[in-house]
Scaffold this motif. Structure first.
Motif, PDB file in Angstrom:
ATOM      1  N   VAL A 148       0.843  -1.196   0.000  1.00 12.66           N
ATOM      2  CA  VAL A 148       0.000   0.000   0.000  1.00 12.66           C
ATOM      3  C   VAL A 148       0.882   1.251   0.000  1.00 12.66           C
ATOM      4  N   PHE A 149       1.940   1.219   0.796  1.00 14.81           N
ATOM      5  CA  PHE A 149       2.893   2.333   0.853  1.00 14.81           C
ATOM      6  C   PHE A 149       3.503   2.575  -0.527  1.00 14.81           C
ATOM      7  N   LEU A 150       3.953   1.511  -1.181  1.00 18.14           N
ATOM      8  CA  LEU A 150       4.591   1.642  -2.490  1.00 18.14           C
ATOM      9  C   LEU A 150       3.605   2.119  -3.550  1.00 18.14           C
ATOM     10  N   LEU A 151       2.368   1.653  -3.475  1.00 18.77           N
ATOM     11  CA  LEU A 151       1.353   2.080  -4.439  1.00 18.77           C
ATOM     12  C   LEU A 151       0.951   3.537  -4.244  1.00 18.77           C
ATOM     13  N   SER A 152       1.182   4.054  -3.028  1.00 20.72           N
ATOM     14  CA  SER A 152       0.845   5.451  -2.736  1.00 20.72           C
ATOM     15  C   SER A 152       1.977   6.409  -3.081  1.00 20.72           C
ATOM     16  N   ASN A 222      -7.299   4.383  -3.402  1.00 26.39           N
ATOM     17  CA  ASN A 222      -8.264   3.282  -3.509  1.00 26.39           C
ATOM     18  C   ASN A 222      -7.620   2.038  -4.113  1.00 26.39           C
ATOM     19  N   ILE A 223      -6.653   2.241  -5.005  1.00 33.54           N
ATOM     20  CA  ILE A 223      -5.926   1.093  -5.567  1.00 33.54           C
ATOM     21  C   ILE A 223      -5.197   0.362  -4.450  1.00 33.54           C
ATOM     22  N   GLY A 224      -4.519   1.137  -3.594  1.00 35.60           N
ATOM     23  CA  GLY A 224      -3.813   0.535  -2.468  1.00 35.60           C
ATOM     24  C   GLY A 224      -4.749  -0.179  -1.516  1.00 35.60           C
ATOM     25  N   LEU A 233      -8.483  -4.576  -8.922  1.00 34.20           N
ATOM     26  CA  LEU A 233      -7.699  -3.354  -9.054  1.00 34.20           C
ATOM     27  C   LEU A 233      -7.983  -2.656 -10.381  1.00 34.20           C
ATOM     28  N   ASP A 234      -8.165  -1.345 -10.312  1.00 35.47           N
ATOM     29  CA  ASP A 234      -8.350  -0.505 -11.497  1.00 35.47           C
ATOM     30  C   ASP A 234      -7.253   0.558 -11.468  1.00 35.47           C
ATOM     31  N   PHE A 235      -6.328   0.491 -12.432  1.00 36.91           N
ATOM     32  CA  PHE A 235      -5.142   1.352 -12.406  1.00 36.91           C
ATOM     33  C   PHE A 235      -5.329   2.665 -13.167  1.00 36.91           C
ATOM     34  N   LYS A 236      -6.550   3.010 -13.518  1.00 33.13           N
ATOM     35  CA  LYS A 236      -6.792   4.221 -14.299  1.00 33.13           C
ATOM     36  C   LYS A 236      -6.250   5.467 -13.603  1.00 33.13           C
TER      37      LYS A 236
END
Length: 260
Positions: A148-152, A222-224, A233-236
């Motif tokens: 989650v940290f990395l995705l943020s 929200n992705i995280g 997961l939706d990477f838009k």
């Protein structure tokens, strides 16, 4: 050998900027915010939404993560918006240019220092998220929280880049105002999108334009969160932040500042 020394000098610029941004006062501010968030969310029932206590892992993370990232972005804005103006105001740029380092290299290394220090502050403010993860769910996967940290991270990188680029054009004030606007609109992106469905005319057009040019930072969170809970997961939103990062880098490279 001369090329190697030049590369070492350039890398030193990033380290110096990082150390400057991580000065004691800034660290204290980050630690205090982190402690306050940890205190508010750790106690069961301390906070409420619609008169209902936040006493579940889902509820706590859904509330704490946006708050954590918002404050992380605010700190990233102000430390990043100050770096280039401070270098020029104190004439340190002149010492750099006489060593044969080009302005683009100089600014990019300042930017790298800003990003590294912004990520460090984000890590400090992210500690309550880890604590709350174990507070409410003993079975939570630490690797997923790190995920989650990395995705943020793209959010912080984007805000740091935007603040740095704008400060290069118009000084600290423009960098700070621009960074704050992208932060506020980015994290309230979905609320503004909802409001756009209730408006019409000129106001609707303004909101639509603002939403198009501002990456959906809340959508990245929200992705995280969906990754954490095993949802689809939706990477838009992440793509839009990526485009924003590229544009900010281009602006930083293209705009040439006077070497005063």
């Amino acid at each position: 050998m001369k090329y190697l020394l030049k590369e070492l000098e350039i890398m030193t610029i990033s380290k110096i900027i990082t150390r400057k941004n991580l000065k004691f006062k800034n660290l204290i501010i980050g630690i205090i915010i982190s402690l306050l968030l940890g205190f508010l969310f750790y106690g069961s029932g301390t906070l409420t939404i619609n008169d209902k206590p936040i006493n579940s892992f889902d509820g706590a993370i859904s509330t704490l993560l946006p708050i954590t990232m918002f404050f992380s972005s605010v700190i990233a804005t102000f430390v990043s918006a100050n770096s280039i103006p401070d270098e020029y105001n104190n004439k340190r740029n002149q010492l750099i240019y006489i060593r044969g380092i080009k302005q683009v290299e100089y600014h990019l290394k300042i930017t790298l220092g800003n990003i590294m220090s912004s990520v460090f502050f984000m890590a400090i403010l992210f500690i309550p998220v880890l604590i709350i993860g174990f507070r409410y769910d003993n079975n939570i996967n630490l690797l997923k929280l790190i995920g989650v940290f990395l995705l943020s991270l793209p959010n912080i990188i984007f805000i740091s880049l935007v603040s740095t680029s704008l400060s290069n054009i118009g000084g600290f004030l423009l960098g700070a105002i621009g960074g704050m606007l992208f932060t506020i609109i980015g994290y309230f992106h979905e609320i503004l999108d909802f409001l756009s469905k209730m408006t019409e005319g000129v106001l609707l057009k303004i909101i639509e334009i603002v939403l198009k040019i501002t990456p959906n930072l809340y959508g990245v969170l929200n992705i995280g969160k969906n990754y954490l809970f095993g949802n689809k997961l939706d990477f838009k939103a992440l793509y839009s932040v990526g485009i924003g990062i590229i544009v900010a880098i281009i602006v930083l490279i293209v705009y040439k500042r006077k070497n005063d």
